[in-house]
Design a protein around this motif. Structure first.
Motif, PDB file in Angstrom:
ATOM      1  N   GLN A   1      89.512 -40.718  12.407  1.00 20.91           N
ATOM      2  CA  GLN A   1      88.242 -40.295  11.824  1.00 20.91           C
ATOM      3  C   GLN A   1      88.446 -39.602  10.489  1.00 20.91           C
ATOM      4  OE1 GLN A   1      84.996 -40.722  12.714  1.00 20.91           O
ATOM      5  NE2 GLN A   1      85.722 -42.112  14.312  1.00 20.91           N
TER       6      GLN A   1
ATOM      7  N   ARG B   1      89.040 -42.155   7.813  1.00 24.99           N
ATOM      8  CA  ARG B   1      87.801 -42.829   7.384  1.00 24.99           C
ATOM      9  C   ARG B   1      86.992 -41.927   6.455  1.00 24.99           C
ATOM     10  NH1 ARG B   1      87.483 -43.983  13.149  1.00 24.99           N
ATOM     11  NH2 ARG B   1      88.331 -46.075  13.561  1.00 24.99           N
ATOM     12  N   VAL B   2      86.864 -40.654   6.839  1.00 26.07           N
ATOM     13  CA  VAL B   2      86.089 -39.719   6.019  1.00 26.07           C
ATOM     14  C   VAL B   2      86.744 -39.550   4.651  1.00 26.07           C
ATOM     15  CG1 VAL B   2      85.320 -37.316   5.805  1.00 26.07           C
ATOM     16  CG2 VAL B   2      85.113 -38.490   7.999  1.00 26.07           C
TER      17      VAL B   2
ATOM     18  N   ASP C   1      86.001 -42.625   2.549  1.00 26.97           N
ATOM     19  CA  ASP C   1      84.608 -42.615   2.088  1.00 26.97           C
ATOM     20  C   ASP C   1      84.412 -41.615   0.960  1.00 26.97           C
ATOM     21  OD1 ASP C   1      84.051 -44.485   4.016  1.00 26.97           O
ATOM     22  OD2 ASP C   1      83.171 -43.070   5.435  1.00 26.97           O
ATOM     23  N   ARG C   2      85.065 -40.470   1.076  1.00 24.87           N
ATOM     24  CA  ARG C   2      84.939 -39.445   0.035  1.00 24.87           C
ATOM     25  C   ARG C   2      85.580 -39.907  -1.269  1.00 24.87           C
ATOM     26  NH1 ARG C   2      87.557 -33.373   0.431  1.00 24.87           N
ATOM     27  NH2 ARG C   2      86.917 -32.663  -1.629  1.00 24.87           N
TER      28      ARG C   2
ATOM     29  N   ARG D   1      83.253 -42.269  -3.005  1.00 21.27           N
ATOM     30  CA  ARG D   1      82.133 -41.575  -3.658  1.00 21.27           C
ATOM     31  C   ARG D   1      82.584 -40.892  -4.940  1.00 21.27           C
ATOM     32  NH1 ARG D   1      80.916 -39.998   1.707  1.00 21.27           N
ATOM     33  NH2 ARG D   1      81.819 -37.935   1.286  1.00 21.27           N
TER      34      ARG D   1
ATOM     35  N   ARG E   1      84.143 -32.325   8.929  1.00 20.89           N
ATOM     36  CA  ARG E   1      83.287 -33.488   8.667  1.00 20.89           C
ATOM     37  C   ARG E   1      83.574 -34.627   9.647  1.00 20.89           C
ATOM     38  NH1 ARG E   1      83.494 -33.738   2.014  1.00 20.89           N
ATOM     39  NH2 ARG E   1      82.001 -32.046   1.641  1.00 20.89           N
ATOM     40  N   SER E   2      84.844 -34.784  10.020  1.00 21.54           N
ATOM     41  CA  SER E   2      85.215 -35.855  10.945  1.00 21.54           C
ATOM     42  C   SER E   2      84.626 -35.618  12.326  1.00 21.54           C
ATOM     43  CB  SER E   2      86.741 -35.958  11.046  1.00 21.54           C
ATOM     44  OG  SER E   2      87.318 -36.192   9.782  1.00 21.54           O
TER      45      SER E   2
ATOM     46  N   LYS F   1      82.083 -33.642  13.015  1.00 21.58           N
ATOM     47  CA  LYS F   1      80.628 -33.655  12.894  1.00 21.58           C
ATOM     48  C   LYS F   1      80.091 -35.077  12.947  1.00 21.58           C
ATOM     49  CE  LYS F   1      76.859 -32.128   9.858  1.00 21.58           C
ATOM     50  NZ  LYS F   1      76.520 -31.491   8.551  1.00 21.58           N
ATOM     51  N   ARG F   2      80.842 -36.008  12.390  1.00 17.29           N
ATOM     52  CA  ARG F   2      80.432 -37.413  12.377  1.00 17.29           C
ATOM     53  C   ARG F   2      80.580 -38.050  13.762  1.00 17.29           C
ATOM     54  NH1 ARG F   2      82.922 -41.752   8.113  1.00 17.29           N
ATOM     55  NH2 ARG F   2      81.723 -40.443   6.659  1.00 17.29           N
ATOM     56  N   HIS F   3      81.455 -37.486  14.624  1.00 20.05           N
ATOM     57  CA  HIS F   3      81.761 -38.095  15.922  1.00 20.05           C
ATOM     58  C   HIS F   3      81.642 -37.033  17.024  1.00 20.05           C
ATOM     59  CE1 HIS F   3      83.252 -40.793  18.821  1.00 20.05           C
ATOM     60  NE2 HIS F   3      84.134 -41.446  18.076  1.00 20.05           N
TER      61      HIS F   3
END
Length: 247
Positions: free
Chosen positions: A145, A148-149, A152-153, A156, A186-187, A189-191
């Motif tokens: 996770q 992946r985060v 993605d960051r 961006r 963040r990881s 929180k996303r899962h």
């Protein structure tokens, strides 16, 4: 109300409620025992804890079958790391429930000659192995996770280089730690299912570590950990989508 009814109609749901009650009693006993004038309340809490613990053994009698089924499912996982961790974990869980059943047979007087302390240590040892392997799986999932985060960051930041940084510190070591903790937050929180599973396993492992004498804790810590773990378990039973799935 319908959700609560469905929850209490499940054996796992009732076991989670009993477990939460058991560890709440343990925590309250630890908090109230040093206080004067609370002897009667403490005695009632200890009796309730003992009764609930005995009642939970009935709910666990059929769990060997569920653990065997979980082992069969984990073997079919596509990712080799969860497949290995969960298969070994569930095998230890099967042995734990076998030991637990032997202890139940001893407690109700159906068999003699069973060394209770020996079987209790065996149960604790296999329960500890189950939780350690489950935590290894959780750490692996968290690392995926976080990867992946981070990707993605990076995308961006690449498309919008004018955005201000999420943090700004002078010390490089502090910057790394802050970045790691932010990425971890963040990881998880996303899962949410991964967060719940990690919290549950981490809190639960305090129990066998104390029983085996590896890491001694007081009744307050074990009671609080057991209560938090039970609440996490209640959430996963009441809301199946919050249960961490095997890929």
């Amino acid at each position: 109300m319908d959700a609560f009814t469905r929850f209490t109609n499940q054996t796992q749901g009732r076991d989670r409620l009993f477990r939460a009650t058991q560890y709440t009693c343990m925590l309250l006993t630890y908090l109230l025992e040093p206080k004067a004038g609370k002897e009667e309340v403490v005695t009632k809490l200890k009796k309730l804890e003992s009764s609930v613990s005995t009642g939970r053994k009935w709910f666990r009698l059929g769990n060997v079958v569920h653990a065997v089924q979980a082992t069969e499912q984990s073997i079919r996982a596509t990712d080799p790391v969860p497949r290995l961790c969960l298969t070994l974990a569930n095998l230890n869980r099967v042995i734990y429930f076998v030991c637990d059943t032997v202890l139940w047979v001893k407690s109700v007087g159906l068999a003699s000659g069973i060394n209770k302390d020996t079987w209790r240590r065996r149960a604790a040892r296999h329960y500890c192995c189950f939780l350690l392997l489950s935590l290894v799986r959780d750490v692996y999932e968290i690392s995926l996770q976080m990867g992946r985060v981070a990707r993605d960051r990076a995308k961006r930041e690449k498309t919008s280089s004018r955005d201000p940084p999420a943090y700004s510190v002078a010390d490089e070591e502090t910057e790394w730690l802050q970045s790691f903790l932010l990425l971890l937050f963040r990881s998880l929180k996303r899962h949410p299912p991964l967060l719940l599973d990690t919290v549950k396993n981490f809190c639960d492992i305090l129990i066998p570590l104390d029983q085996l004498g590896i890491y001694k804790s007081n009744a307050g810590v074990i009671g609080l950990g057991g209560l938090v773990s039970s609440v996490a378990g209640i959430i996963t039973v009441a809301y199946p989508q919050m249960k961490l799935r095997t890929r």
